[in-house]
Design a protein around this motif. Structure first.
Motif, PDB file in Angstrom:
ATOM      1  N   ARG A  91      99.080   8.725  52.261  1.00 59.51           N
ATOM      2  CA  ARG A  91     100.246   8.147  52.932  1.00 59.51           C
ATOM      3  C   ARG A  91      99.955   6.725  53.394  1.00 59.51           C
ATOM      4  O   ARG A  91     100.830   5.863  53.361  1.00 59.51           O
ATOM      5  CB  ARG A  91     100.684   9.005  54.118  1.00 59.51           C
ATOM      6  N   ARG A 125     104.082  -0.136  49.738  1.00 59.56           N
ATOM      7  CA  ARG A 125     105.479  -0.488  49.984  1.00 59.56           C
ATOM      8  C   ARG A 125     105.596  -1.834  50.692  1.00 59.56           C
ATOM      9  O   ARG A 125     106.501  -2.627  50.407  1.00 59.56           O
ATOM     10  CB  ARG A 125     106.152   0.606  50.804  1.00 59.56           C
ATOM     11  N   THR A 179     112.377   2.954  53.106  1.00 67.53           N
ATOM     12  CA  THR A 179     111.966   3.505  51.812  1.00 67.53           C
ATOM     13  C   THR A 179     112.336   4.971  51.711  1.00 67.53           C
ATOM     14  O   THR A 179     112.407   5.685  52.707  1.00 67.53           O
ATOM     15  CB  THR A 179     110.438   3.351  51.620  1.00 67.53           C
ATOM     16  N   GLU A 188     102.645   1.780  44.415  1.00 66.16           N
ATOM     17  CA  GLU A 188     102.017   3.063  44.739  1.00 66.16           C
ATOM     18  C   GLU A 188     101.148   3.532  43.583  1.00 66.16           C
ATOM     19  O   GLU A 188     100.026   4.028  43.784  1.00 66.16           O
ATOM     20  CB  GLU A 188     103.089   4.105  45.057  1.00 66.16           C
ATOM     21  N   TYR A 207     107.225  12.877  40.237  1.00 71.56           N
ATOM     22  CA  TYR A 207     106.652  11.707  40.895  1.00 71.56           C
ATOM     23  C   TYR A 207     105.368  11.261  40.203  1.00 71.56           C
ATOM     24  O   TYR A 207     105.181  10.081  39.902  1.00 71.56           O
ATOM     25  CB  TYR A 207     106.380  12.021  42.365  1.00 71.56           C
ATOM     26  N   SER A 231     110.444   6.824  49.725  1.00 73.39           N
ATOM     27  CA  SER A 231     109.236   7.209  49.007  1.00 73.39           C
ATOM     28  C   SER A 231     108.999   8.716  49.080  1.00 73.39           C
ATOM     29  O   SER A 231     109.328   9.381  50.069  1.00 73.39           O
ATOM     30  CB  SER A 231     108.024   6.480  49.596  1.00 73.39           C
ATOM     31  N   TYR A 232     108.404   9.251  48.023  1.00 72.90           N
ATOM     32  CA  TYR A 232     107.958  10.644  47.984  1.00 72.90           C
ATOM     33  C   TYR A 232     107.148  10.981  49.230  1.00 72.90           C
ATOM     34  O   TYR A 232     107.234  12.098  49.766  1.00 72.90           O
ATOM     35  CB  TYR A 232     107.118  10.826  46.719  1.00 72.90           C
ATOM     36  N   TRP A 233     106.385  10.011  49.736  1.00 79.80           N
ATOM     37  CA  TRP A 233     105.435  10.270  50.813  1.00 79.80           C
ATOM     38  C   TRP A 233     106.079  10.370  52.188  1.00 79.80           C
ATOM     39  O   TRP A 233     105.404  10.727  53.150  1.00 79.80           O
ATOM     40  CB  TRP A 233     104.352   9.192  50.819  1.00 79.80           C
ATOM     41  N   THR A 234     107.350  10.082  52.318  1.00 81.66           N
ATOM     42  CA  THR A 234     107.988  10.276  53.618  1.00 81.66           C
ATOM     43  C   THR A 234     108.098  11.757  53.967  1.00 81.66           C
ATOM     44  O   THR A 234     108.318  12.106  55.124  1.00 81.66           O
ATOM     45  CB  THR A 234     109.389   9.647  53.639  1.00 81.66           C
ATOM     46  N   GLY A 274     108.084  -0.914  44.589  1.00 82.05           N
ATOM     47  CA  GLY A 274     107.366  -0.042  45.514  1.00 82.05           C
ATOM     48  C   GLY A 274     106.678   1.092  44.799  1.00 82.05           C
ATOM     49  O   GLY A 274     105.510   1.408  45.066  1.00 82.05           O
ATOM     50  N   LEU A 275     107.369   1.722  43.864  1.00 83.46           N
ATOM     51  CA  LEU A 275     106.790   2.836  43.112  1.00 83.46           C
ATOM     52  C   LEU A 275     105.630   2.343  42.248  1.00 83.46           C
ATOM     53  O   LEU A 275     104.585   3.005  42.159  1.00 83.46           O
ATOM     54  CB  LEU A 275     107.859   3.492  42.241  1.00 83.46           C
ATOM     55  N   ALA A 306     100.243   4.562  50.353  1.00 80.39           N
ATOM     56  CA  ALA A 306     101.642   4.416  49.966  1.00 80.39           C
ATOM     57  C   ALA A 306     102.359   3.444  50.901  1.00 80.39           C
ATOM     58  O   ALA A 306     103.165   2.614  50.445  1.00 80.39           O
ATOM     59  CB  ALA A 306     102.334   5.774  49.977  1.00 80.39           C
TER      60      ALA A 306
END
Length: 261
Positions: A89, A96, A141, A24, A51, A143-146, A20-21, A92
């Protein structure tokens, strides 16, 4: 800008927890969102800096021909976009989803799910198919974007990259037409009928400015008329009317050809 084959080429050999990363890094890098230099990270908070460095690490492992496709002159900032709907977002979330299906594709996974649902149609209502397809887009996830709207920009609270309402919209607006084409191409009449059965029962999708416009212009915001619209199919019918009759001249209702049709 990134084909499915190139995505798989970039993610080949990366372990499932890290795919996933890496995905991204690929999509954000191609879009020109990923900072290219270390100096660009100097003013970022610690989490954002970590990140970005992780993304850069993956980006530099991708083939040179992929890196060469990165855009560098796009201004993605849109002041009227809600923080949870920023392009970063959305990319991202897409990354994912794509990374979650190694060795297959989202289409193949959706077709397999539809065939299973079709075989169970005698005991389960067609509308359950929509819930199952939407769950394919609901990828758990961390993820940073959450928790971020853009690099460094905090959200007031954590939000899923693809929420339940957005997932339902993707299912009806994008996945169903593609799955219908698949059913027609493969001459699978049973699958096509099952997809149509779900479409006829698909619930209302989230409101938008075009629907609000057409509710006002064509229905006069009459509550009695609005209650007649109970599903996504009827909403799309209204949007088709907007495209056919309103899209080019929203202000000239007096000369509209729709009543003559």
């Amino acid at each position: 800008a990134v084909s499915w084959d190139n995505l798989q080429r970039c993610l080949d050999g990366i372990t499932p927890p890290d795919r996933g990363l890496a995905a991204e890094a690929l999509l954000l890098g191609i879009a020109g969102v990923l900072p290219c230099t270390a100096s660009a990270c100097a003013t970022m908070d610690v989490e954002t800096r970590q990140y970005v460095r992780a993304l850069q690490k993956y980006w530099h492992t991708f083939p040179a021909d992929i890196q060469g496709r990165a855009w560098h002159d796009v201004n993605w900032r849109q002041p009227n976009v809600r923080p949870a709907n920023t392009p970063e977002r959305r990319l991202a979330g897409m990354a994912r989803i794509l990374a979650h299906y190694p060795g297959t594709s989202l289409l193949d996974a959706a077709v397999a799910l539809c065939h299973t649902s079709c075989h169970e149609s005698a005991t389960r209502p067609a509308r359950t198919l929509g819930h199952a397809l939407a769950r394919q887009l609901d990828i758990p996830t961390l993820s940073y974007w959450t928790r971020r709207a853009h690099l460094g920009g905090q959200l007031s609270k954590g939000q899923r990259l693809i929420g339940a309402q957005r997932a339902c919209t993707v299912v009806v607006d994008a996945m169903l037409p593609i799955l219908m084409l698949y059913a027609q191409h493969s001459a699978d009449a049973a699958l096509g009928a099952h997809l149509l059965a779900y479409y006829h029962t698909a619930p209302l999708l989230p409101d938008n400015h075009l629907l609000r416009y057409i509710h006002h212009r064509m229905l006069g915001n009459d509550p009695a008329l609005l209650r007649l619209f109970t599903g996504a199919r009827q909403q799309q019918g209204l949007l088709q009317l907007y495209t056919d009759f309103c899209g080019n001249d929203e202000g000239n209702c007096q000369g509209c050809d729709f009543p003559l049709g």
